[in-house]
Design a protein around this motif. Structure first.
Motif, PDB file in Angstrom:
ATOM      1  N   ALA A 168      35.970  44.648  51.846  1.00 27.66           N
ATOM      2  CA  ALA A 168      35.077  43.528  51.530  1.00 27.66           C
ATOM      3  C   ALA A 168      34.606  43.665  50.094  1.00 27.66           C
ATOM      4  N   ASP A 169      34.657  42.555  49.343  1.00 23.43           N
ATOM      5  CA  ASP A 169      34.292  42.615  47.931  1.00 23.43           C
ATOM      6  C   ASP A 169      33.839  41.244  47.456  1.00 23.43           C
ATOM      7  N   GLY A 170      33.265  41.233  46.253  1.00 25.15           N
ATOM      8  CA  GLY A 170      32.735  40.003  45.680  1.00 25.15           C
ATOM      9  C   GLY A 170      33.287  39.736  44.299  1.00 25.15           C
TER      10      GLY A 170
ATOM     11  N   LEU B 186      36.158  41.478  42.089  1.00 25.77           N
ATOM     12  CA  LEU B 186      36.998  42.261  43.002  1.00 25.77           C
ATOM     13  C   LEU B 186      37.294  43.661  42.464  1.00 25.77           C
ATOM     14  N   ALA B 187      36.362  44.245  41.736  1.00 28.92           N
ATOM     15  CA  ALA B 187      36.594  45.580  41.171  1.00 28.92           C
ATOM     16  C   ALA B 187      36.816  46.616  42.268  1.00 28.92           C
TER      17      ALA B 187
ATOM     18  N   SER C  38      40.402  48.683  42.951  1.00 31.85           N
ATOM     19  CA  SER C  38      40.491  50.141  42.973  1.00 31.85           C
ATOM     20  C   SER C  38      41.038  50.642  44.305  1.00 31.85           C
ATOM     21  N   GLN C  39      40.725  49.956  45.384  1.00 28.04           N
ATOM     22  CA  GLN C  39      41.301  50.328  46.678  1.00 28.04           C
ATOM     23  C   GLN C  39      42.804  50.078  46.704  1.00 28.04           C
ATOM     24  N   ALA C  40      43.243  48.968  46.120  1.00 29.88           N
ATOM     25  CA  ALA C  40      44.678  48.693  46.029  1.00 29.88           C
ATOM     26  C   ALA C  40      45.371  49.732  45.151  1.00 29.88           C
ATOM     27  N   ALA C  41      44.711  50.145  44.056  1.00 30.66           N
ATOM     28  CA  ALA C  41      45.275  51.182  43.197  1.00 30.66           C
ATOM     29  C   ALA C  41      45.402  52.498  43.949  1.00 30.66           C
TER      30      ALA C  41
ATOM     31  N   VAL D 221      39.014  33.803  47.443  1.00 30.05           N
ATOM     32  CA  VAL D 221      38.522  35.159  47.242  1.00 30.05           C
ATOM     33  C   VAL D 221      39.322  35.824  46.125  1.00 30.05           C
ATOM     34  N   LEU D 222      40.640  35.607  46.122  1.00 34.68           N
ATOM     35  CA  LEU D 222      41.496  36.196  45.091  1.00 34.68           C
ATOM     36  C   LEU D 222      41.081  35.744  43.696  1.00 34.68           C
ATOM     37  N   LYS D 223      40.622  34.513  43.587  1.00 37.02           N
ATOM     38  CA  LYS D 223      40.165  33.988  42.299  1.00 37.02           C
ATOM     39  C   LYS D 223      38.727  34.404  41.983  1.00 37.02           C
ATOM     40  N   SER D 224      38.181  35.285  42.825  1.00 37.83           N
ATOM     41  CA  SER D 224      36.821  35.812  42.643  1.00 37.83           C
ATOM     42  C   SER D 224      35.767  34.723  42.697  1.00 37.83           C
TER      43      SER D 224
END
Length: 300
Positions: A194-196, A199-200, A204-207, A224-227
């Motif tokens: 979950a993020d806002g 999407l930092a 970082s989770q994807a990294a 959401v992808l477009k923040s």
């Protein structure tokens, strides 16, 4: 009378069964006014799980449905699998797997014993389901699971929350290395992030997953992808190619359409985001109270 019983309220039509957990959060089971036989588990004002007792194949929450699509594709339809769920809630996905893949072996790790007892009382699990529940911190229990389970698990679902936030210690590379040790050669990790804005945390989770697994894909609402809003990013990872040829069509046809992000688009999404270690890990960002929180009296 147990501490749990003293913490639980029972009322009339305008009240809901509830229990106060060891962390001080209040857990409530609320009937779904739009779907008879369905209920929502709310913890600290945040909807955590939706369960349709009469139809456990029905997945209401967007991110849970997206994880369900991934589970559907991990093995031939109806074939039993071995699954480990880190984070129990109301056991929505264990119920789903038991219904769609009978004879599956499942382990659920949940920190709050009172929550488990409360959910099993209010929303009983199917008697025929092979679901073993282990109590304790997800990471600590993960390190103590039976050796025979290692290398045999088809799906590990990571959906660990304390209230509305994911604790830092279940976001690091060291944590996911423990998860990877459970997986079979074709096993997958399915993580709810979950993020806002910006999407930092999700980047970082994807990294972090990409540093450990050769194949990673995200499923996310384009807004959401477009923040543009706070939301859930479902992340899948595996040592081998993900069996997800049908996934883009499945998630695009959901009531809330989503898209699959992988390959070059995933690398662009990650950009220069850092890999998370135990030394740098932080909890996921809190949502604004107005986003996921249940307004007092809204369902009463």
């Amino acid at each position: 009378m147990s501490e749990q019983s003293r913490g639980r309220r029972r009322g009339g039509a305008d009240d809901h069964p509830s229990v106060t957990l060891s962390n001080g959060f209040r857990a409530v089971v609320e009937a779904d006014r739009h779907q008879p036989g369905a209920f929502t588990l709310v913890v600290d004002g945040t909807p955590q799980s939706h369960v349709a007792l009469d139809d456990p194949r029905y997945l209401s929450f967007e991110y849970v449905r997206r994880i369900g699509h991934g589970i559907d594709l991990v093995a031939p339809e109806g074939a039993p699998i071995t699954a480990v769920h880190l984070g129990g809630g109301a056991f929505t996905l264990p119920r789903y797997i038991a219904a769609t893949r009978p004879s599956s072996r499942q382990q659920v790790v949940e920190l709050e014993s009172d929550l488990v007892e409360f959910v099993r009382e209010q929303l009983p699990l199917p008697r025929e389901a092979q679901i073993r529940i282990r109590h304790g911190d997800a990471r600590e229990v993960l390190a103590k699971l039976p050796p025979g389970l290692k290398g045999t698990v088809d799906v590990v679902v990571v959906d660990v929350f304390s209230g509305a936030r994911t604790p830092a210690h279940v976001t690091s590379m060291q944590f996911y290395a423990l998860v990877s040790g459970l997986l079979s050669a074709t096993g997958i990790v399915a993580a709810n992030v979950a993020d806002g804005a910006g999407l930092a945390f999700a980047r970082s989770q994807a990294a972090t997953l990409s540093a450990l697994f050769a194949h990673v894909a995200l499923v996310v609402d384009p807004q959401v992808l477009k923040s543009r809003r706070f939301g859930n990013v479902v992340m899948f990872a595996s040592a081998n190619p993900l069996p997800f040829d049908r996934l883009p069509r499945l998630v695009a046809s959901d009531p809330t359409p989503a898209k699959v992000v992988d390959g070059a688009e995933l690398r662009a999404f990650i950009a220069s985001a850092p890999v998370v270690t135990d030394q740098t890990a932080v909890a996921s960002p809190p949502p604004a109270r107005s986003i996921f929180q249940v307004k007092p009296g809204a369902s009463e």
